[in-house]
Design a protein around this motif. Sequence first.
Motif, PDB file in Angstrom:
ATOM      1  N   ALA A   1      29.118 -48.403  52.113  1.00 23.13           N
ATOM      2  CA  ALA A   1      28.415 -47.248  51.534  1.00 23.13           C
ATOM      3  C   ALA A   1      29.335 -46.043  51.386  1.00 23.13           C
ATOM      4  O   ALA A   1      29.275 -45.324  50.381  1.00 23.13           O
ATOM      5  CB  ALA A   1      27.201 -46.890  52.405  1.00 23.13           C
ATOM      6  N   ALA A   2      30.190 -45.791  52.368  1.00 27.28           N
ATOM      7  CA  ALA A   2      31.082 -44.625  52.292  1.00 27.28           C
ATOM      8  C   ALA A   2      32.054 -44.754  51.132  1.00 27.28           C
ATOM      9  O   ALA A   2      32.344 -43.777  50.438  1.00 27.28           O
ATOM     10  CB  ALA A   2      31.842 -44.478  53.613  1.00 27.28           C
ATOM     11  N   VAL A   3      32.550 -45.985  50.904  1.00 28.17           N
ATOM     12  CA  VAL A   3      33.476 -46.211  49.789  1.00 28.17           C
ATOM     13  C   VAL A   3      32.754 -46.022  48.461  1.00 28.17           C
ATOM     14  O   VAL A   3      33.285 -45.391  47.527  1.00 28.17           O
ATOM     15  CB  VAL A   3      34.101 -47.612  49.881  1.00 28.17           C
ATOM     16  N   ARG A   4      31.545 -46.559  48.365  1.00 23.52           N
ATOM     17  CA  ARG A   4      30.785 -46.413  47.116  1.00 23.52           C
ATOM     18  C   ARG A   4      30.493 -44.949  46.819  1.00 23.52           C
ATOM     19  O   ARG A   4      30.600 -44.506  45.666  1.00 23.52           O
ATOM     20  CB  ARG A   4      29.478 -47.218  47.193  1.00 23.52           C
ATOM     21  N   LYS A   5      30.135 -44.193  47.844  1.00 21.78           N
ATOM     22  CA  LYS A   5      29.849 -42.770  47.649  1.00 21.78           C
ATOM     23  C   LYS A   5      31.114 -42.020  47.233  1.00 21.78           C
ATOM     24  O   LYS A   5      31.088 -41.191  46.309  1.00 21.78           O
ATOM     25  CB  LYS A   5      29.276 -42.185  48.934  1.00 21.78           C
ATOM     26  N   ALA A   6      32.227 -42.313  47.914  1.00 19.95           N
ATOM     27  CA  ALA A   6      33.491 -41.636  47.590  1.00 19.95           C
ATOM     28  C   ALA A   6      33.945 -41.994  46.177  1.00 19.95           C
ATOM     29  O   ALA A   6      34.490 -41.147  45.454  1.00 19.95           O
ATOM     30  CB  ALA A   6      34.566 -42.008  48.606  1.00 19.95           C
ATOM     31  N   TRP A   7      33.730 -43.252  45.772  1.00 21.49           N
ATOM     32  CA  TRP A   7      34.116 -43.671  44.422  1.00 21.49           C
ATOM     33  C   TRP A   7      33.288 -42.939  43.366  1.00 21.49           C
ATOM     34  O   TRP A   7      33.819 -42.526  42.334  1.00 21.49           O
ATOM     35  CB  TRP A   7      33.955 -45.177  44.271  1.00 21.49           C
ATOM     36  N   LYS A   8      31.997 -42.772  43.628  1.00 22.37           N
ATOM     37  CA  LYS A   8      31.139 -42.071  42.668  1.00 22.37           C
ATOM     38  C   LYS A   8      31.597 -40.624  42.493  1.00 22.37           C
ATOM     39  O   LYS A   8      31.664 -40.113  41.366  1.00 22.37           O
ATOM     40  CB  LYS A   8      29.690 -42.107  43.130  1.00 22.37           C
ATOM     41  N   VAL A   9      31.901 -39.967  43.606  1.00 20.21           N
ATOM     42  CA  VAL A   9      32.379 -38.581  43.520  1.00 20.21           C
ATOM     43  C   VAL A   9      33.690 -38.522  42.736  1.00 20.21           C
ATOM     44  O   VAL A   9      33.876 -37.657  41.864  1.00 20.21           O
ATOM     45  CB  VAL A   9      32.566 -37.991  44.929  1.00 20.21           C
TER      46      VAL A   9
ATOM     47  N   ARG B   1      34.872 -40.712  40.543  1.00 18.68           N
ATOM     48  CA  ARG B   1      34.637 -41.053  39.131  1.00 18.68           C
ATOM     49  C   ARG B   1      34.010 -39.885  38.371  1.00 18.68           C
ATOM     50  O   ARG B   1      34.418 -39.554  37.258  1.00 18.68           O
ATOM     51  CB  ARG B   1      33.710 -42.270  39.062  1.00 18.68           C
ATOM     52  N   ASP B   2      33.000 -39.244  38.991  1.00 18.24           N
ATOM     53  CA  ASP B   2      32.337 -38.121  38.320  1.00 18.24           C
ATOM     54  C   ASP B   2      33.307 -36.955  38.131  1.00 18.24           C
ATOM     55  O   ASP B   2      33.287 -36.287  37.085  1.00 18.24           O
ATOM     56  CB  ASP B   2      31.129 -37.660  39.140  1.00 18.24           C
ATOM     57  N   THR B   3      34.159 -36.707  39.130  1.00 19.63           N
ATOM     58  CA  THR B   3      35.130 -35.607  39.022  1.00 19.63           C
ATOM     59  C   THR B   3      36.146 -35.902  37.931  1.00 19.63           C
ATOM     60  O   THR B   3      36.512 -35.008  37.154  1.00 19.63           O
ATOM     61  CB  THR B   3      35.843 -35.398  40.370  1.00 19.63           C
TER      62      THR B   3
ATOM     63  N   GLN C   1      38.247 -34.718  32.579  1.00 15.23           N
ATOM     64  CA  GLN C   1      38.664 -35.185  31.256  1.00 15.23           C
ATOM     65  C   GLN C   1      37.858 -34.506  30.161  1.00 15.23           C
ATOM     66  O   GLN C   1      38.403 -34.109  29.123  1.00 15.23           O
ATOM     67  CB  GLN C   1      38.496 -36.710  31.175  1.00 15.23           C
ATOM     68  N   THR C   2      36.554 -34.341  30.403  1.00 13.06           N
ATOM     69  CA  THR C   2      35.689 -33.696  29.404  1.00 13.06           C
ATOM     70  C   THR C   2      36.110 -32.246  29.174  1.00 13.06           C
ATOM     71  O   THR C   2      36.226 -31.786  28.031  1.00 13.06           O
ATOM     72  CB  THR C   2      34.223 -33.758  29.858  1.00 13.06           C
ATOM     73  N   VAL C   3      36.340 -31.518  30.267  1.00 17.26           N
ATOM     74  CA  VAL C   3      36.740 -30.111  30.147  1.00 17.26           C
ATOM     75  C   VAL C   3      38.116 -29.998  29.504  1.00 17.26           C
ATOM     76  O   VAL C   3      38.357 -29.116  28.668  1.00 17.26           O
ATOM     77  CB  VAL C   3      36.727 -29.441  31.538  1.00 17.26           C
ATOM     78  N   ARG C   4      39.030 -30.889  29.866  1.00 16.62           N
ATOM     79  CA  ARG C   4      40.374 -30.860  29.289  1.00 16.62           C
ATOM     80  C   ARG C   4      40.317 -31.075  27.777  1.00 16.62           C
ATOM     81  O   ARG C   4      40.981 -30.368  27.006  1.00 16.62           O
ATOM     82  CB  ARG C   4      41.243 -31.926  29.963  1.00 16.62           C
ATOM     83  N   GLU C   5      39.526 -32.039  27.337  1.00 13.25           N
ATOM     84  CA  GLU C   5      39.416 -32.308  25.897  1.00 13.25           C
ATOM     85  C   GLU C   5      38.744 -31.140  25.174  1.00 13.25           C
ATOM     86  O   GLU C   5      39.158 -30.768  24.071  1.00 13.25           O
ATOM     87  CB  GLU C   5      38.636 -33.603  25.681  1.00 13.25           C
TER      88      GLU C   5
ATOM     89  N   ASP D   1      41.757 -34.134  43.306  1.00 13.23           N
ATOM     90  CA  ASP D   1      42.729 -34.505  44.343  1.00 13.23           C
ATOM     91  C   ASP D   1      42.028 -34.713  45.686  1.00 13.23           C
ATOM     92  O   ASP D   1      42.344 -35.659  46.422  1.00 13.23           O
ATOM     93  CB  ASP D   1      43.798 -33.419  44.464  1.00 13.23           C
ATOM     94  N   ILE D   2      41.084 -33.825  45.993  1.00 16.75           N
ATOM     95  CA  ILE D   2      40.340 -33.959  47.251  1.00 16.75           C
ATOM     96  C   ILE D   2      39.508 -35.240  47.240  1.00 16.75           C
ATOM     97  O   ILE D   2      39.456 -35.981  48.233  1.00 16.75           O
ATOM     98  CB  ILE D   2      39.445 -32.732  47.479  1.00 16.75           C
ATOM     99  N   ALA D   3      38.843 -35.513  46.085  1.00 15.42           N
ATOM    100  CA  ALA D   3      38.033 -36.734  45.967  1.00 15.42           C
ATOM    101  C   ALA D   3      38.903 -37.977  46.077  1.00 15.42           C
ATOM    102  O   ALA D   3      38.492 -38.980  46.678  1.00 15.42           O
ATOM    103  CB  ALA D   3      37.272 -36.727  44.636  1.00 15.42           C
ATOM    104  N   GLN D   4      40.110 -37.917  45.507  1.00 10.75           N
ATOM    105  CA  GLN D   4      41.023 -39.055  45.595  1.00 10.75           C
ATOM    106  C   GLN D   4      41.438 -39.306  47.044  1.00 10.75           C
ATOM    107  O   GLN D   4      41.488 -40.450  47.509  1.00 10.75           O
ATOM    108  CB  GLN D   4      42.254 -38.788  44.730  1.00 10.75           C
ATOM    109  N   GLU D   5      41.753 -38.234  47.767  1.00  6.63           N
ATOM    110  CA  GLU D   5      42.136 -38.368  49.174  1.00  6.63           C
ATOM    111  C   GLU D   5      40.984 -38.959  49.987  1.00  6.63           C
ATOM    112  O   GLU D   5      41.204 -39.823  50.847  1.00  6.63           O
ATOM    113  CB  GLU D   5      42.534 -37.006  49.735  1.00  6.63           C
ATOM    114  N   LYS D   6      39.760 -38.499  49.708  1.00  5.76           N
ATOM    115  CA  LYS D   6      38.597 -39.011  50.429  1.00  5.76           C
ATOM    116  C   LYS D   6      38.401 -40.496  50.133  1.00  5.76           C
ATOM    117  O   LYS D   6      38.155 -41.300  51.053  1.00  5.76           O
ATOM    118  CB  LYS D   6      37.355 -38.217  50.010  1.00  5.76           C
ATOM    119  N   TYR D   7      38.503 -40.864  48.844  1.00 12.50           N
ATOM    120  CA  TYR D   7      38.327 -42.276  48.486  1.00 12.50           C
ATOM    121  C   TYR D   7      39.415 -43.129  49.124  1.00 12.50           C
ATOM    122  O   TYR D   7      39.135 -44.202  49.677  1.00 12.50           O
ATOM    123  CB  TYR D   7      38.353 -42.440  46.971  1.00 12.50           C
ATOM    124  N   ASP D   8      40.660 -42.678  49.046  1.00 11.36           N
ATOM    125  CA  ASP D   8      41.766 -43.452  49.632  1.00 11.36           C
ATOM    126  C   ASP D   8      41.560 -43.661  51.128  1.00 11.36           C
ATOM    127  O   ASP D   8      41.825 -44.749  51.662  1.00 11.36           O
ATOM    128  CB  ASP D   8      43.090 -42.733  49.384  1.00 11.36           C
ATOM    129  N   ALA D   9      41.057 -42.625  51.807  1.00 15.52           N
ATOM    130  CA  ALA D   9      40.824 -42.743  53.245  1.00 15.52           C
ATOM    131  C   ALA D   9      39.715 -43.749  53.540  1.00 15.52           C
ATOM    132  O   ALA D   9      39.854 -44.614  54.423  1.00 15.52           O
ATOM    133  CB  ALA D   9      40.477 -41.379  53.833  1.00 15.52           C
TER     134      ALA D   9
END
Length: 548
Positions: free
Chosen positions: A156-164, A166-168, A173-177, A348-356
């Motif tokens: 569950a923790a991995v799925r939650k971190a992945w969703k965050v 992915r959404d980030t 990407q949307t804002v950059r475009e 970057d924070i979401a990536q660190e959380k997911y990696d952990a």
Amino acid sequence: MLRGLYIRNMLLIDRLDLDFQPGLNVLTGETGAGKSILLDSLGFVLGWRGRADLVRSGAEMGEVTASFDLGEDHPAHGLLAEFGLPPAEDELLLRRTNSRDGRKTAYVNDRRCSGETLRALSETLVELHGQHDDRGLLNARGHRALLDAFGGLDGAAVRKAWKVLRDTRTELQTVREALAEAEKDTDFLRHAVEELDKLAPEPGEEAALDSQRRLMQGAERIREDITRARQVLGPESAESALMDATRWLEGVEGQTEGRLREPLAALGRILSELADVQTGVSDCLRALDFNPHDLENAEERLFAIRGLARKHSVQPDGLADFADDLRRRLNSIDTGADHLAALQSAQDIAQEKYDACAGNLTRKRRAAARRLDVEMGAELAPLKMERAVFTTQVTAAEPGPLGVDQVAFQVATNPGAPTGPINKIASGGELSRFLLALKVCLTRRADGLTLIFDEIDRGVGGATADAVGRRLSALADQSQVLVVTHSPQVAAQGAHQWQVSKSVHKGETRSRVSRLSFEERVLEIARMLAGDVTTPEAEAAAKSLLAR
């Protein structure tokens, strides 16, 4: 534990009452006798999806009831409370009916419920290992889930971190475009905002200017007529005449015996209203008294507003809102770099959380893999595969909601041979034993389940089948086990045995299930050994198997 299964008018069964016992329960019978009907009926009452044509021919409704004994800590108690169903005191009763027209109705402890409720409860009650379960063992895509089940791992923790994450990523990407697209129009936006701010149009102004312009354009002709009217209504004309008339009438009123009272009152009212008329006409004349430059200025602003509206394809009254929108777009460009930096930081924070989280799950999977390999080795030895090697490989995979791991079961069945995918190395009989060993390892973590094995022993015989039977018997010391089998060695290991048979009565085929006594078990196992015609040697062998 499954205590009873009661079937009415289902397929080839008109009426059947089965009372199961703790330990190893075996069901035997010739191929086609109807053993699968029992499993279909049990699956039906548990809410599992299966064949639709279950009602016996000639019957209007089929019905199946299953009763279960539950321990005090059985997880089904929590589900009953969650679904608002009556608690199970002595036993849990599941009942489901199937009408000829296809309508299905389910009950738990005689309280009506949905098929989904039955399915949720069934996951805590029964686990079926069918003839084709090796497909899950053969398909490497399912190995990760099997390993997680063995290790009791919750992703569950991995799925939650992945969703965050992915959404980030998506937002960034949307804002950059959007920012890149907006920056292409920066010069246009700044010019348009400057132009709109300089004009500063207001809602309703275009209509007011148009009315003012039309009024001034016709002012000379209107003014001439209004001036003539004011002259007629002025003190030198209408008012003077009315006042003379009033004075003359007032002088003779006393001699008319009151006949001029009303006319004089009316003249008074006329003179009062005439004053209002004169005031209104004078006000109108003053309003029409304008400088010719006023018309020029009004037309110039009116045309400017209409020109901007056409230029930007909006209504004149919408120019103010349009200007606000352009300012917001400009502001987003001006603050875009800060927004992008904030989003990049969040990613970057979401990536660190997911990696952990994913890294922690990987470590747990590797630890679980080592335990599974050890336990599988211990389980394979009693199944006459003591030289077989089972290895759980955990390798890197593309990141996703299930982590960053790919899991594959590798086996070697001969000493010194390299390990390889289980579906390419193991034979049919070996697959059955690998599956049984794996299920045993998984079942140790499934308290309160009734385990059903449908021909788990296919493809093996002799001493190997005997070993499979012994392992099932040992497993039955931990959980209730039901086995559908064609193997006499497995059947002989059962603590209780039922025979499924088929007969034809008055042109109708019926399946029957009989619990066998010791003497009947001898004859049934002898049939399984020798075929249709049993021999004294087969009976002696059957007694020997049962004695062991």
